[in-house]
Design an enzyme around this catalytic site. Structure first.
Site, mmCIF file in Angstrom:
data_model
loop_
_atom_site.group_PDB
_atom_site.id
_atom_site.type_symbol
_atom_site.label_atom_id
_atom_site.label_comp_id
_atom_site.label_asym_id
_atom_site.label_seq_id
_atom_site.Cartn_x
_atom_site.Cartn_y
_atom_site.Cartn_z
ATOM 1 N N ASP A 181 9.273 -3.671 -0.371
ATOM 2 C CA ASP A 181 9.450 -2.221 -0.249
ATOM 3 C C ASP A 181 9.169 -1.915 1.219
ATOM 4 O O ASP A 181 8.025 -1.694 1.612
ATOM 5 C CB ASP A 181 8.457 -1.524 -1.190
ATOM 6 C CG ASP A 181 8.709 -0.036 -1.306
ATOM 7 O OD1 ASP A 181 9.869 0.378 -1.185
ATOM 8 O OD2 ASP A 181 7.735 0.719 -1.514
ATOM 9 N N LYS A 209 4.209 0.767 -6.495
ATOM 10 C CA LYS A 209 5.086 -0.238 -7.124
ATOM 11 C C LYS A 209 4.252 -1.393 -7.686
ATOM 12 O O LYS A 209 4.620 -1.981 -8.702
ATOM 13 C CB LYS A 209 6.155 -0.711 -6.129
ATOM 14 C CG LYS A 209 7.199 0.396 -5.839
ATOM 15 C CD LYS A 209 8.312 -0.083 -4.945
ATOM 16 C CE LYS A 209 9.422 0.942 -4.771
ATOM 17 N NZ LYS A 209 9.159 2.027 -3.821
ATOM 18 N N ALA A 263 0.836 -1.216 0.000
ATOM 19 C CA ALA A 263 0.000 0.000 0.000
ATOM 20 C C ALA A 263 0.864 1.257 0.000
ATOM 21 O O ALA A 263 1.928 1.260 0.611
ATOM 22 C CB ALA A 263 -0.908 0.004 1.230
ATOM 23 N N PRO A 264 0.430 2.323 -0.690
ATOM 24 C CA PRO A 264 -0.846 2.466 -1.400
ATOM 25 C C PRO A 264 -0.866 1.891 -2.815
ATOM 26 O O PRO A 264 -1.904 1.935 -3.456
ATOM 27 C CB PRO A 264 -1.048 3.990 -1.434
ATOM 28 C CG PRO A 264 0.346 4.545 -1.444
ATOM 29 C CD PRO A 264 1.176 3.600 -0.613
ATOM 30 N N CYS A 281 12.989 3.873 1.521
ATOM 31 C CA CYS A 281 13.153 5.299 1.179
ATOM 32 C C CYS A 281 13.945 5.973 2.295
ATOM 33 O O CYS A 281 13.589 7.039 2.780
ATOM 34 C CB CYS A 281 11.811 5.977 0.916
ATOM 35 S SG CYS A 281 10.711 5.988 2.322
HETATM 36 N N1 SAM Z 1 5.228 -0.298 -1.878
HETATM 37 C C1 SAM Z 1 4.325 0.778 -1.516
HETATM 38 C C2 SAM Z 1 4.088 1.658 -2.729
HETATM 39 O O1 SAM Z 1 4.884 1.623 -3.669
HETATM 40 O O2 SAM Z 1 3.083 2.382 -2.754
HETATM 41 C C3 SAM Z 1 4.827 1.549 -0.314
HETATM 42 C C4 SAM Z 1 5.061 0.659 0.877
HETATM 43 S S1 SAM Z 1 5.502 1.498 2.355
HETATM 44 C C5 SAM Z 1 7.121 1.964 2.050
HETATM 45 C C6 SAM Z 1 5.674 0.197 3.498
HETATM 46 C C7 SAM Z 1 4.387 -0.534 3.885
HETATM 47 O O3 SAM Z 1 4.732 -1.541 4.836
HETATM 48 C C8 SAM Z 1 3.326 0.335 4.536
HETATM 49 O O4 SAM Z 1 2.133 0.290 3.797
HETATM 50 C C9 SAM Z 1 3.131 -0.282 5.916
HETATM 51 O O5 SAM Z 1 1.785 -0.313 6.350
HETATM 52 C C10 SAM Z 1 3.663 -1.685 5.746
HETATM 53 N N2 SAM Z 1 4.152 -2.294 7.019
HETATM 54 C C11 SAM Z 1 4.341 -1.695 8.211
HETATM 55 N N3 SAM Z 1 4.766 -2.588 9.117
HETATM 56 C C12 SAM Z 1 4.837 -3.767 8.512
HETATM 57 C C13 SAM Z 1 5.202 -5.077 8.930
HETATM 58 N N4 SAM Z 1 5.611 -5.330 10.180
HETATM 59 N N5 SAM Z 1 5.128 -6.067 8.024
HETATM 60 C C14 SAM Z 1 4.749 -5.817 6.760
HETATM 61 N N6 SAM Z 1 4.394 -4.598 6.320
HETATM 62 C C15 SAM Z 1 4.447 -3.588 7.172
#
Ligand code: SAM
Length: 441
Positions: free
Chosen positions: A182, A119, A115-116, A235
């Site tokens: 990501d 990618k 999310a969102p 990031c």
């Molecule tokens: N790939 C997405 C994009 O391109 O739009 C952005 C992803 S963002 C950098 C990282 C995501 O990891 C967030 O949506 C977050 O909710 C999720 N996240 C947070 N803690 C996590 C966990 N323990 N395990 C897996 N995902 C997690």
């Protein structure tokens, strides 16, 4: 000038050395913005001509003009609502852009932290709707936003799930050709955009992020099949989260894939590449590894799916051309599956065609905006027409002489559906998406 924590300044200076003044100067500039074109719906030139103010850097990726808030706003254009492009920060596009040419045909891809959906959307364009992408998001609310974005873009081969990475470690062992991780990170690449990212930063937050990333990497490792590719990105710039975690990936016996810098000015960082605000975009680190050894896992146990009745099929066929496609039924819902894979907590598995309410088939918004272009009838309007503004605000429009369900399209690109009778087209654009201001691009 941004006020940054002294310990952070010391850490980043040790990475950038003589480039430090350039980095600090860049932090006072406007944040960079961008978008990628949905090549399954539109050509690059069509979007370029419609928007103006964008310049292509690679593939389907664009940098948008820098301006103050309230200036150039691609999200207000009807083509945004039609899913012709996805707004995404330029450096965030780099990891998937460097995957191009490395995947096999019809791959099975897991986007573990999706999310969102920026990618995921790039992956869907990269695979041109072939193969399957499982777009997973652990946070329920964010998984809803992910689902909305995937519906708007119209991709037919994306399954949206709301699961913990542990699920994939245990239930889909050695199944995926590609896992994109990501990772949630300390967000040092968000400093120019969000003061909250600076406020939330500390060395202990960096260490906590790095530890959490290692847990997710373990799940990604288990979910990959033999010779599968792991794309790891953040990031942020901290070495704990980037270079050290790449070493952690290598410790599983993974081999780094030599990635040649497609931008031509990224910094080499261990086995990966890094961008900073004075180089390109807001900042991104990425590396790609190949799993050696391991095996090929088995698909999870499949649910037996119901087939719709002939009567149901003929009702759907009046509105959507589904000839030659597999249509399945789940309770009152009809859908075209993305693949035969099933998962618990699935937010979306394929293209929802609609639901049965009593004896009546009510079509879904998703079926109108899908890249499959299933609708049989459409009311088409130009971009600057009053009908497009009215439709996106939720108002009724003139139905001309149409009867029954029809798509509303802008220069041939579907925005959603309407039900026409008595000269009026009743609006079925989802309430949560409506732009009631009546102002567009
Ligand atoms: N790939 C997405 C994009 O391109 O739009 C952005 C992803 S963002 C950098 C990282 C995501 O990891 C967030 O949506 C977050 O909710 C999720 N996240 C947070 N803690 C996590 C966990 N323990 N395990 C897996 N995902 C997690």
């Amino acid at each position: 000038m941004k006020e940054l924590p002294p310990i952070y300044l010391k850490r980043i200076a040790s990475q950038l050395n003589s480039e430090m003044p350039l980095y600090l100067e860049a932090l006072s500039d406007y944040p960079s913005k961008g978008l990628h074109v949905n090549t399954m719906k539109a050509s690059l030139t069509e979007v370029e001509e419609a928007l103006g103010g964008i310049s292509r850097f690679l593939d389907n990726g664009y940098i948008t003009e820098r301006s103050e808030e309230g200036g150039f706003r691609p999200s207000q254009h009807p083509y945004y609502a039609a899913g012709l492009y996805y707004i995404q920060e330029p450096s965030a596009m780099l990891p998937v852009m460097h995957l191009s040419g490395l995947t096999r045909d019809n791959p099975l891809i897991l986007d573990m932290c999706a999310a969102p959906g920026g990618k995921t959307s790039q992956l869907a364009c990269l695979t041109n709707g072939k193969g399957t992408i499982v777009a997973n998001e652990i946070d329920r609310k964010r998984s809803e936003a992910l689902r909305e974005n995937i519906v708007r873009m119209g991709y037919p081969n994306v399954i949206v799930t709301n699961l913990s990475p542990k699920y994939f470690e245990e239930e889909t062992k050695e199944l995926f050709d590609v896992v994109l991780l990501d990772a949630p990170c300390s967000g040092e690449g968000m400093f120019r955009k969000e003061d909250a990212a600076i406020k939330g930063w500390s060395v202990s937050a960096v260490e906590a992020c790095a530890a959490r990333q290692r847990e997710i990497i373990k799940s990604a490792e288990a979910a990959l099949k033999q010779n599968g590719l792991l794309v790891y990105s953040t990031c942020t710039f901290s070495e704990e989260e980037d270079e050290r975690n790449a070493e952690f990936i290598a410790s599983f016996g993974f081999k780094p894939v030599l990635i040649s810098d497609r931008i031509g000015k990224l910094k080499k960082a261990g086995d990966g590449l890094k961008s900073y605000p004075h180089i390109f975009g807001e900042g991104q680190y990425f590396c790609i590894f190949r799993k050696e050894g391991g095996a090929e896992g088995k698909l999870p146990r499949q649910k037996t799916s119901e087939k719709p009745s002939k009567d149901d099929i003929s009702k759907i066929n009046e509105i959507f051309n589904i000839e030659g496609r597999e249509v399945l039924k789940n309770g009152d819902l009809f859908y075209i599956p993305s693949s035969s894979l099933t998962f618990p907590c699935t937010r979306l598995n394929g293209t929802l065609l609609g639901r049965k309410e009593g004896k009546v088939f009510v079509p879904a918004h998703q079926a109108f905006v899908s890249t499959l272009k299933l609708y049989r009838k459409s009311l088409d309007f130009p971009v600057d027409s009053k009908e497009v503004v009215a439709y996106l605000s939720g108002a009724e429009i003139d139905a001309r002489n149409e009867k029954g369900w029809s798509a509303v399209t802008v220069n041939g690109h579907a925005l959603g559906g309407v039900k026409c009778s008595g000269g009026i087209a009743k609006n079925h654009y989802p309430k949560g998406l409506r732009n009631e201001s009546g102002r567009l691009f």
